[in-house]
Design an enzyme around this catalytic site. Sequence first.
Site, PDB file in Angstrom:
ATOM      1  N   HIS A 132       0.855  -1.210   0.000  1.00 47.06           N
ATOM      2  CA  HIS A 132       0.000   0.000   0.000  1.00 47.06           C
ATOM      3  C   HIS A 132       0.878   1.244   0.000  1.00 47.06           C
ATOM      4  CE1 HIS A 132      -3.938   2.049   1.324  1.00 47.06           C
ATOM      5  NE2 HIS A 132      -3.051   3.018   1.106  1.00 47.06           N
TER       6      HIS A 132
ATOM      7  N   HIS B 133       1.272   5.264  -2.360  1.00 46.07           N
ATOM      8  CA  HIS B 133       0.681   6.164  -3.373  1.00 46.07           C
ATOM      9  C   HIS B 133       1.819   6.763  -4.189  1.00 46.07           C
ATOM     10  CE1 HIS B 133      -3.471   6.387  -1.528  1.00 46.07           C
ATOM     11  NE2 HIS B 133      -2.769   5.837  -0.551  1.00 46.07           N
TER      12      HIS B 133
ATOM     13  N   GLN C 125      -9.696   9.066  -4.959  1.00 49.05           N
ATOM     14  CA  GLN C 125      -9.293   9.834  -3.778  1.00 49.05           C
ATOM     15  C   GLN C 125     -10.380  10.789  -3.276  1.00 49.05           C
ATOM     16  OE1 GLN C 125      -5.823  10.364  -1.911  1.00 49.05           O
ATOM     17  NE2 GLN C 125      -7.671  10.812  -0.733  1.00 49.05           N
TER      18      GLN C 125
ATOM     19  N   HIS D  37      -9.750   1.940   0.831  1.00 49.63           N
ATOM     20  CA  HIS D  37      -9.431   2.775   1.996  1.00 49.63           C
ATOM     21  C   HIS D  37     -10.709   2.799   2.834  1.00 49.63           C
ATOM     22  CE1 HIS D  37      -5.983   4.065  -0.321  1.00 49.63           C
ATOM     23  NE2 HIS D  37      -5.575   4.879   0.636  1.00 49.63           N
TER      24      HIS D  37
ATOM     25  N   GLU E 210     -10.890   5.121   7.465  1.00 46.36           N
ATOM     26  CA  GLU E 210      -9.615   5.755   7.865  1.00 46.36           C
ATOM     27  C   GLU E 210      -9.946   7.044   8.603  1.00 46.36           C
ATOM     28  OE1 GLU E 210      -6.967   6.851   4.694  1.00 46.36           O
ATOM     29  OE2 GLU E 210      -5.262   7.133   6.050  1.00 46.36           O
TER      30      GLU E 210
ATOM     31  N   ASP F  68       2.357   3.465   2.859  1.00 44.88           N
ATOM     32  CA  ASP F  68       1.318   4.433   2.477  1.00 44.88           C
ATOM     33  C   ASP F  68       1.890   5.649   1.762  1.00 44.88           C
ATOM     34  OD1 ASP F  68      -1.269   5.198   2.130  1.00 44.88           O
ATOM     35  OD2 ASP F  68      -1.672   5.709   4.214  1.00 44.88           O
TER      36      ASP F  68
HETATM   37 FE   FE2 Z   1      -3.523   5.107   1.352  1.00 47.02          FE
END
Ligand code: FE2
Length: 437
Positions: free
Chosen positions: A63, A65, A158, A216, A219, A315
């Site tokens: 995971h 980005h 996102q 996701h 979170e 992440d």
């Molecule tokens: Fe993430």
Amino acid sequence: MIREKNMKVINATLRKKTGLFTISYHNGVIDAIEPQAGLLILEGADVIDAKQQLLMSPLVDPHIHLDAVLTAGEPEWNMSGTLFEGIERWAQRKSSITFEDTKQRAKQTIDMLVAHGIQHVRTHVDITDPQLTGLQAMFEVKNEVKDVVNLQIVAFPQEGIESFKNGRELLEKALQMGADVVGGIPHFEYTRDKGVSSVHYLMDLAEKYNVLVDVHCDEIDDPNSRFLEVLADEALVRNMGERVTASHTTAMGSYDNAYCYKLFRLLKRSKINFISCPTESIHLQGRFDSYPKRRGLTRVAEIDRAGMNICFAQDSIRDPWYPVGNGNILRILDAGLHICHMLGYEDLQHCLDLISDNSAKTMCLGDQYGIEVGKPASFILFNAKNDYEVVANQAKAVLSVRHGNIIMQRQEDQVQLLSVNTPAQRDVATTRLAIGV
Ligand code: FE2
């Protein structure tokens, strides 16, 4: 490129096995794993001496980005340190991303990952961009780095599926273009109803395009954020659990125990995977607490001990959500074990599972992963003998071999203790530091 020569690694220690082993490989595939009666002394261009250190499958980062890495402070820093300001700062930066800018940052970061023994990466790519610039760039990156890293690409909405203009269409288009995994962000949708419908929609797409799922999910520190039960139920009903991952689930750290007890029954039956990003979560969560201040992580130890599959990931690296990071996933493991109360004897015996085998299961790597005859000759060597030593010594991967080719070698640190009295004592101290004891 596959190496055709017969090669072997001698004097290797393997995880969860006693004694030393010789691992032979040819044409990029392991063809023998043989126990040794004792230490071997062999030299030659076709021999790697592991010097009794740990040989294991490559590390995995499931995971990250890569479209957002190395953008911290551009154009503004995330001053509140919250997830939601991070999304705002990224929306500002996103307006100026270009194809080449994305490729350059992603490839620079992949070099950082490879330098730490990682060979499998799942990257989320923001597809709430009408031009899908980042996604197109990442497809090129995936092809250009395939000799050093296996890259899985998640179509990640996102800014939401239901709460972003044409969110549904953009997500489906990303899958038609070839994304490997479908993502979601239900806790960010404007309403609970939109969060639930976003999960139903992305699961429909997963079935339609036969792709993996990584959401996701919850979170946030909000104990009422309960999209995990929706995702797990969908996975159970559709019999897709092993192909589904819930990332973050930090709200579980705020759920009351009675609800969590009931939830675990569903989670176990669903067979879904979990990813925790401990450094990112402890940085972003707990931001609305005074004291006591929550750690903002999911229940990593409890999920693990219940027999469910959970792993750790980075992440972010130097982006609007997390301002530091260097590609070293062992730093994440170290922090995660501390934060999750997992430094007990049993946990330390197999803690590397959290950044290797468990992560490979999450990414559904199957026969691509593992130290077994017939599998790719892809492995790393550590300057330590076992899981405990790797963590305790803050060891590093010193060699990375992929399909038979050496793709990374690290020179060990040399430190001299000048305060030690005699030259002989100094030599001993220097040697011990070099091997991390
Ligand atoms: Fe993430």
